[in-house]
Design an enzyme around this catalytic site. Structure first.
Site, PDB file in Angstrom:
ATOM      1  N   GLU A  50       0.642  -1.198  -0.067  1.00 11.97           N
ATOM      2  CA  GLU A  50       0.177   0.151   0.109  1.00 11.97           C
ATOM      3  C   GLU A  50       1.049   1.425  -0.038  1.00 11.97           C
ATOM      4  O   GLU A  50       0.739   2.271   0.918  1.00 11.97           O
ATOM      5  CB  GLU A  50      -0.930  -0.067   1.263  1.00 11.97           C
ATOM      6  CG  GLU A  50      -2.017  -1.180   1.061  1.00 11.97           C
ATOM      7  CD  GLU A  50      -2.829  -1.190   2.427  1.00 11.97           C
ATOM      8  OE1 GLU A  50      -2.749  -0.307   3.152  1.00 11.97           O
ATOM      9  OE2 GLU A  50      -3.277  -2.280   2.607  1.00 11.97           O
TER      10      GLU A  50
ATOM     11  N   GLU B 278      -6.012 -10.582  -1.234  1.00 11.56           N
ATOM     12  CA  GLU B 278      -6.417 -10.229  -0.078  1.00 11.56           C
ATOM     13  C   GLU B 278      -8.027 -10.512  -0.418  1.00 11.56           C
ATOM     14  O   GLU B 278      -8.869  -9.588  -0.143  1.00 11.56           O
ATOM     15  CB  GLU B 278      -6.379  -9.177   0.348  1.00 11.56           C
ATOM     16  CG  GLU B 278      -4.702  -9.116   0.798  1.00 11.56           C
ATOM     17  CD  GLU B 278      -4.383  -7.823   1.658  1.00 11.56           C
ATOM     18  OE1 GLU B 278      -5.081  -7.226   2.311  1.00 11.56           O
ATOM     19  OE2 GLU B 278      -3.023  -7.682   1.691  1.00 11.56           O
TER      20      GLU B 278
HETATM   21  O1  G3I Z   1      -1.834 -10.244  18.538  1.00 16.43           O
HETATM   22  C1  G3I Z   1      -2.497  -9.322  19.165  1.00 16.43           C
HETATM   23  C2  G3I Z   1      -2.981  -9.573  20.631  1.00 16.43           C
HETATM   24  O2  G3I Z   1      -1.918 -10.088  21.431  1.00 16.43           O
HETATM   25  C3  G3I Z   1      -3.199  -8.269  21.236  1.00 16.43           C
HETATM   26  O3  G3I Z   1      -3.995  -8.714  22.658  1.00 16.43           O
HETATM   27  C4  G3I Z   1      -4.642  -7.848  20.535  1.00 16.43           C
HETATM   28  C5  G3I Z   1      -5.330  -6.386  21.097  1.00 16.43           C
HETATM   29  O4  G3I Z   1      -5.653  -5.611  20.213  1.00 16.43           O
HETATM   30  O5  G3I Z   1      -4.145  -7.460  19.219  1.00 16.43           O
HETATM   31  C6  G3I Z   1      -3.542  -8.463  18.394  1.00 16.43           C
HETATM   32  O6  G3I Z   1      -3.072  -8.022  17.435  1.00 16.43           O
HETATM   33  C7  G3I Z   1      -3.950  -7.548  16.344  1.00 16.43           C
HETATM   34  C8  G3I Z   1      -3.600  -8.406  14.993  1.00 16.43           C
HETATM   35  O7  G3I Z   1      -4.464  -8.055  14.153  1.00 16.43           O
HETATM   36  C9  G3I Z   1      -3.847 -10.017  15.153  1.00 16.43           C
HETATM   37  O8  G3I Z   1      -4.994 -10.200  15.619  1.00 16.43           O
HETATM   38  C10 G3I Z   1      -3.871  -6.250  15.999  1.00 16.43           C
HETATM   39  O9  G3I Z   1      -4.278  -5.469  17.128  1.00 16.43           O
HETATM   40  C11 G3I Z   1      -4.812  -5.746  14.848  1.00 16.43           C
HETATM   41  O10 G3I Z   1      -4.398  -4.413  14.397  1.00 16.43           O
HETATM   42  C12 G3I Z   1      -4.320  -6.704  13.661  1.00 16.43           C
HETATM   43  O11 G3I Z   1      -4.971  -6.358  12.467  1.00 16.43           O
HETATM   44  C13 G3I Z   1      -4.670  -6.939  11.291  1.00 16.43           C
HETATM   45  C14 G3I Z   1      -4.575  -5.578  10.360  1.00 16.43           C
HETATM   46  O12 G3I Z   1      -4.007  -6.072   8.929  1.00 16.43           O
HETATM   47  C15 G3I Z   1      -3.201  -4.632  10.665  1.00 16.43           C
HETATM   48  O13 G3I Z   1      -2.276  -5.324  10.917  1.00 16.43           O
HETATM   49  C16 G3I Z   1      -5.538  -7.770  10.598  1.00 16.43           C
HETATM   50  O14 G3I Z   1      -5.542  -9.111  11.427  1.00 16.43           O
HETATM   51  C17 G3I Z   1      -5.198  -8.223   9.206  1.00 16.43           C
HETATM   52  O15 G3I Z   1      -6.176  -8.688   8.487  1.00 16.43           O
HETATM   53  C18 G3I Z   1      -5.077  -6.686   8.547  1.00 16.43           C
HETATM   54  O16 G3I Z   1      -4.461  -7.280   7.020  1.00 16.43           O
HETATM   55  C19 G3I Z   1      -4.344  -6.023   6.337  1.00 16.43           C
HETATM   56  C20 G3I Z   1      -3.385  -6.346   5.337  1.00 16.43           C
HETATM   57  O17 G3I Z   1      -2.130  -6.658   6.188  1.00 16.43           O
HETATM   58  C21 G3I Z   1      -3.077  -5.354   4.373  1.00 16.43           C
HETATM   59  N1  G3I Z   1      -4.163  -5.117   3.569  1.00 16.43           N
HETATM   60  C22 G3I Z   1      -5.331  -4.479   4.189  1.00 16.43           C
HETATM   61  C23 G3I Z   1      -5.751  -5.875   5.290  1.00 16.43           C
HETATM   62  C24 G3I Z   1      -6.906  -5.365   6.208  1.00 16.43           C
HETATM   63  O18 G3I Z   1      -6.680  -4.232   7.117  1.00 16.43           O
END
Ligand code: G3I
Length: 370
Positions: A171, A279
């Site tokens: 992105e 995705e």
């Molecule tokens: O693992 C931690 C956990 O230990 C903690 O307690 C919890 C509290 O919020 O957070 C957990 O981490 C989260 C992680 O996903 C795993 O579940 C993060 O907060 C959360 O922000 C993260 O979200 C991910 C997001 O990207 C940001 O990295 C989503 O799962 C993931 O599906 C999303 O994927 C993105 C692609 O990488 C790029 N394109 C867009 C897509 C959707 O946003």
């Protein structure tokens, strides 16, 4: 075809599975064959992937995922565990525990691995310490180059020969207007040179990996698509080792149009690049007024398959999350307000939805044009 990457990428998929598990000699076009989505895609030389649980201990905490991933898919993308922000809490410190487990799982099942992602400045793609260090640096340009030269060999080098495709940069474009993102700190510091450097470092660390630029605003509107096309064209003209464009495919506000998608794929292919839908998820909210929303969603999935099949350079499709019970859309603001999105191929009880069978059928038909 303008480069040799396509044949390598497609051969990989075709060799995974050429016939269906229930009827080893039958083609997936035979309704009795009961092919999985992965088998049907492989018959057309495409990968059909999905994501890991994306958090620590996902294999034990989400025990339903492993059998679905193992049986139905041929490719795995690490949802979060290869992101810099997930791997590193401080300079020089990396925790590869979850990534190692995910990649070992994929290898155990003979699945291809997509590495997602080396550089992403949105959400938690980059550790806070990186932004702080750059902000406090006397020479942010020199520091960013140093950090890139540390990060890429550490991660790509660790999995050299095991991760087939990397989303090197995720992105980099602006949400509107088709330019590079003016809010991206790495681009502010290094300009377009940031992209070139990232890809060159990744190529040095694993010369056999296919290197992708992965983008959310890649198909529409016209302006963002054109902007991305110009960006990757510029990289190619500068001799940057970029091999493909990842078209994310989060359909939250509109359903896909196969003809439009195929024409965008073709435009990237005409530059000599591969394309992959990296995705894919299609919210059921797009079809709330349809007489059968799940059938309408199934048609939309089939459209994406047809678009991919219409262009030789399209190497595969990855659904973002395995089943509806674990979709990122239902827990991520602002999309969570419209939950449930039910955007994947499996329902929350891990049963295949109409979309699942539509994907099998669309691959089995092997439509030449969308
Ligand atoms: O693992 C931690 C956990 O230990 C903690 O307690 C919890 C509290 O919020 O957070 C957990 O981490 C989260 C992680 O996903 C795993 O579940 C993060 O907060 C959360 O922000 C993260 O979200 C991910 C997001 O990207 C940001 O990295 C989503 O799962 C993931 O599906 C999303 O994927 C993105 C692609 O990488 C790029 N394109 C867009 C897509 C959707 O946003």
């Amino acid at each position: 075809m303008k480069n040799g990457f396509l044949s390598v990428a497609l051969l990989g998929a075709a060799s995974l599975s050429a016939a269906c598990s229930n009827s080893p000699s039958a083609s997936c076009a035979d309704p009795d064959a009961q092919c999985t989505v992965g088998e049907a895609a492989a018959e057309r030389g495409r990968f059909l992937g999905s994501t890991t649980g994306g958090r620590a201990n996902w294999l034990s905490d989400q025990p339903e995922l492993a059998p679905l991933l193992a049986e139905h898919f041929t490719s795995i993308t690490c949802e979060n565990e290869l992101k810099w922000g997930f791997l590193s809490d401080a300079r020089g410190e990396y925790d590869f525990t979850t990534a190692d487990e995910s990649i070992a799982f994929a290898e155990e099942h003979g699945h291809r691995v997509r590495g997602h992602t080396l550089f992403w400045t949105r959400l938690n793609g980059t550790p806070v310490w990186v932004f702080e260090a750059l902000e406090n640096a006397d020479d942010p340009e020199a520091l960013l180059i140093e950090l890139m030269e540390e990060h890429v060999p550490t991660v790509v080098g660790r999995y050299r020969g095991r991760i087939a495709q990397w989303d090197v940069v995720n992105e980099p474009t602006a949400q509107f207007g088709g330019s590079l993102d003016p809010d991206n700190v790495f681009l502010q510091i290094l300009g377009e040179e940031f992209l070139d450097r990232a890809f060159r470092l990744a190529h040095e660390a694993d010369p056999d990996a296919l290197l992708f630029l992965n983008e959310v605003f890649s198909v529409s509107p016209e302006e963002t698509f054109q902007g991305l096309l110009d960006i990757v064209d510029g990289m190619l003209k500068r001799g940057v080792p970029i091999h493909g464009v990842g078209i994310q495919g989060h359909f939250v506000l509109e359903a896909p149009d196969a003809a439009e998608w195929a024409s965008r794929f073709e435009a990237f292919a005409n530059l000599g690049l591969l394309v992959e839908v990296t995705e894919l998820d299609i919210s059921i909210n797009n079809f709330r007024t349809a007489s059968d929303p799940f059938e309408a969603q199934a048609d939309a999935y089939a459209e994406v398959v047809r678009a991919c099949l219409a262009v030789d350079a399209c190497t595969g499709i990855t659904t973002w999350n395995v089943h509806d019970g674990e979709t990122w859309l239902d827990t991520s603001p602002p999309f969570d307000v419209a939950a449930p999105h039910e955007p994947t191929l499996f329902d929350a009880n891990q049963r295949g939805k109409p979309a699942y069978f539509a994907v099998v059928e669309a691959f089995a038909e092997g439509a030449a044009s969308p």
